[in-house]
Design a protein around this motif. Structure first.
Motif, short mmCIF file in Angstrom:
data_model
loop_
_atom_site.label_atom_id
_atom_site.label_comp_id
_atom_site.label_asym_id
_atom_site.label_seq_id
_atom_site.Cartn_x
_atom_site.Cartn_y
_atom_site.Cartn_z
N GLU A 170 0.83 -1.20 0.00
CA GLU A 170 0.00 0.00 0.00
C GLU A 170 0.87 1.26 0.00
N VAL A 171 1.95 1.24 0.77
CA VAL A 171 2.88 2.37 0.79
C VAL A 171 3.53 2.53 -0.58
N LYS A 191 2.35 1.60 -3.46
CA LYS A 191 1.35 2.10 -4.40
C LYS A 191 1.15 3.60 -4.23
N LYS A 192 1.09 4.06 -3.00
CA LYS A 192 0.91 5.49 -2.75
C LYS A 192 2.10 6.28 -3.30
N ASP A 220 1.71 6.38 -7.03
CA ASP A 220 0.63 7.31 -7.37
C ASP A 220 1.08 8.76 -7.23
N ASP A 221 1.79 9.06 -6.14
CA ASP A 221 2.30 10.42 -5.92
C ASP A 221 3.27 10.82 -7.02
#
Length: 166
Positions: free
Chosen positions: A128-129, A131-132, A135-136
């Motif tokens: 999840e980290v 992916k974030k 995305d950022d």
């Protein structure tokens, strides 16, 4: 065991032994020690092997490689198979009473929960980290493309030529 390591090195001379040791002291502090080694013949006795330490460097990277992610993703399956291999014979045992069967099932369930708690959950949190962060980075790059288009009034370069470090 240096002899086992030597047998692995017969298959591939670049095979390394890796030992990860974790220690807790009475003050509640933890220490992790990583040792990397290969086996070499003992110069004074060629029928024996000795351990040769291999220098190592742990480097933090921003993103995990796909190979690393794939390896980590298979780890829970390997552990599950090991637990199943240990538990399955208990299911077929004719010599266990009900209490023993319940105990065996409980131990199996606890083992599965530990795999989830210690392996799967942290892996998913890490993904999840990751992916974030991706995305950022994508948002930043899209903004840069928009600025380039606006400033230059030309088409943006292909996405493959833009890196996150620009």
């Amino acid at each position: 065991d240096v002899r086992t390591q030597a047998s692995y090195q017969l298959m591939d001379k670049d095979f390394l032994g890796l030992i990860v040791s974790c220690y807790n002291d009475c003050n509640g502090t933890s220490q992790v020690q990583v040792t990397c080694f290969q086996s070499v013949e003992n110069p004074s006795n060629p029928s024996q092997f000795i351990r040769r330490e291999i220098p190592q460097e742990i480097v933090q990277v921003r993103y995990m490689s796909e190979a690393c992610i794939d390896s980590l993703a298979t780890f829970p399956d390997i552990l599950l198979k090991e637990e199943m291999d240990a538990y399955t014979p208990c299911l077929n045992s004719q010599n266990q009473d009900m209490i023993t069967a319940i105990q065996n099932a409980s131990v199996f369930s606890q083992s599965l929960m530990k795999i989830i708690e210690y392996i799967c959950a942290p892996f998913l949190q890490n993904m999840e980290v990751e992916k974030k962060m991706v995305d950022d980075t994508n948002k930043i790059l899209k903004k840069r493309i928009a600025v380039l288009k606006a400033n230059n009034n030309v088409s943006a370069p292909p996405a493959s030529s833009i890196t996150a470090n620009e």
